[in-house]
Design a protein around this motif. Structure first.
Motif, short mmCIF file in Angstrom:
data_model
loop_
_atom_site.label_atom_id
_atom_site.label_comp_id
_atom_site.label_asym_id
_atom_site.label_seq_id
_atom_site.Cartn_x
_atom_site.Cartn_y
_atom_site.Cartn_z
N ILE A 18 -76.55 -57.34 17.95
CA ILE A 18 -76.35 -55.99 17.41
C ILE A 18 -76.18 -54.99 18.55
CG2 ILE A 18 -77.44 -54.10 16.13
CD1 ILE A 18 -78.68 -56.29 14.29
N ASN A 19 -76.99 -55.12 19.59
CA ASN A 19 -76.87 -54.21 20.74
C ASN A 19 -75.48 -54.29 21.37
OD1 ASN A 19 -79.52 -53.45 20.33
ND2 ASN A 19 -80.33 -54.77 21.94
N LYS A 20 -74.95 -55.52 21.52
CA LYS A 20 -73.61 -55.70 22.09
C LYS A 20 -72.56 -55.11 21.16
CE LYS A 20 -74.82 -59.59 24.93
NZ LYS A 20 -74.92 -60.99 25.12
N THR A 21 -72.73 -55.29 19.87
CA THR A 21 -71.81 -54.70 18.89
C THR A 21 -71.85 -53.18 18.98
OG1 THR A 21 -72.06 -56.59 17.40
CG2 THR A 21 -71.29 -54.51 16.42
N GLU A 26 -69.59 -47.94 20.38
CA GLU A 26 -69.70 -46.69 21.15
C GLU A 26 -68.50 -46.52 22.08
OE1 GLU A 26 -72.73 -44.33 24.18
OE2 GLU A 26 -73.44 -46.15 23.18
N GLU A 27 -68.10 -47.60 22.75
CA GLU A 27 -66.92 -47.54 23.63
C GLU A 27 -65.68 -47.11 22.86
OE1 GLU A 27 -66.58 -51.43 25.36
OE2 GLU A 27 -68.46 -51.20 26.49
N SER A 28 -65.60 -47.49 21.58
CA SER A 28 -64.45 -47.14 20.73
C SER A 28 -64.65 -45.79 20.03
CB SER A 28 -64.24 -48.23 19.68
OG SER A 28 -64.01 -49.47 20.29
N GLN A 34 -78.58 -46.52 18.32
CA GLN A 34 -79.44 -47.05 19.37
C GLN A 34 -80.64 -47.79 18.81
OE1 GLN A 34 -80.36 -43.66 21.86
NE2 GLN A 34 -78.50 -43.98 23.04
N LYS A 35 -81.11 -48.73 19.60
CA LYS A 35 -82.33 -49.47 19.28
C LYS A 35 -83.51 -48.54 19.45
CE LYS A 35 -84.92 -53.32 19.03
NZ LYS A 35 -85.97 -52.83 18.17
N VAL A 63 -87.83 -48.38 11.72
CA VAL A 63 -86.64 -49.22 11.67
C VAL A 63 -86.26 -49.62 13.09
CG1 VAL A 63 -85.72 -48.27 9.52
CG2 VAL A 63 -85.14 -47.18 11.70
N ASP A 64 -85.41 -50.64 13.19
CA ASP A 64 -84.97 -51.12 14.50
C ASP A 64 -83.91 -50.23 15.13
OD1 ASP A 64 -86.65 -53.35 14.44
OD2 ASP A 64 -85.13 -54.62 13.50
N TYR A 65 -83.04 -49.65 14.29
CA TYR A 65 -81.89 -48.89 14.79
C TYR A 65 -81.73 -47.58 14.03
CZ TYR A 65 -80.64 -53.17 17.14
OH TYR A 65 -80.68 -54.27 17.95
N ILE A 66 -81.27 -46.57 14.75
CA ILE A 66 -81.01 -45.28 14.13
C ILE A 66 -79.86 -44.62 14.90
CG2 ILE A 66 -82.67 -43.92 15.48
CD1 ILE A 66 -83.48 -42.71 12.65
N GLY A 67 -79.04 -43.88 14.18
CA GLY A 67 -77.93 -43.21 14.84
C GLY A 67 -77.03 -42.50 13.85
N VAL A 68 -75.77 -42.35 14.27
CA VAL A 68 -74.80 -41.64 13.45
C VAL A 68 -73.45 -42.35 13.54
CG1 VAL A 68 -74.18 -40.01 15.30
CG2 VAL A 68 -73.87 -39.34 12.93
#
Length: 177
Positions: A18-21, A26-28, A34-35, A63-68
């Motif tokens: 998931i981190n690699k994904t 993000e690059e795109s 983020q974790k 939760v493990d991940y949060i973001g937008v």
């Protein structure tokens, strides 16, 4: 007081993917997710190898991940299952409450479940989890079976994305409209 040891590393392979994904996303410029680090207090430290061998969790993790994602708040948790039955004891009441409140604020909450035996990934929408959770609270099954899940929410790696959850999230959003 919960303690940390090698069992705490279960699921780390899924989290690595998931981190690699998330890095690719993000690059795109598709999202920023983020974790969430789990705060721990070390109890034993191997000074020679310079790593923690025993610790306790400072607080309950949400939760493990949060973001937008494209302006939409998202939170999710990563889980693994070695069988076709997923025990709800692997999800905590405070996580369910957090996700419920997150969705009430117009965010999207979900779980990514890796069925390790078959290599299948599943996007478990919060409303789907809530139905299983209510069934348990009403005295029913304390787990859900893989065959109870919505088939179109199973997915797999593609185009250098190990856990391409944005496709499932788009499907989830379309159903909400």
């Amino acid at each position: 007081m919960a303690t940390w040891n090698s069992r705490g590393l279960r699921g780390s392979t899924l989290e690595d993917l998931i981190n690699k994904t998330n890095e690719k996303y993000e690059e795109s410029h598709l999202c920023l997710v983020q974790k969430v680090p789990t705060p721990i207090t070390p109890i034993k430290i191997d000074k020679e190898k310079r790593h923690i061998t025993l610790a306790y969790f400072d607080q309950k993790s949400t939760v493990d991940y949060i973001g937008v994602v494209q302006g939409i708040p998202v939170c999710f948790d990563a889980k693994e299952s070695a069988t076709n039955t997923f025990p709800l004891q692997n999800i905590h009441a405070h996580q369910v409450q957090f996700m419920k409140e997150f969705e009430a604020q117009k965010g999207i909450a979900f779980f990514i479940i890796n069925y390790t035996k078959t290599g299948e990934l599943y996007y478990l929408r919060f409303r789907e989890l809530a139905a299983f959770w209510k069934r348990m609270e009403d005295g029913g099954r304390k787990s859900f079976r893989k065959d109870e899940l919505t088939p179109e929410y199973f997915f797999s790696a593609k185009n250098q994305l190990y856990v391409p959850y944005l496709d499932m999230m788009a499907k989830d959003l379309k159903e909400r409209d």
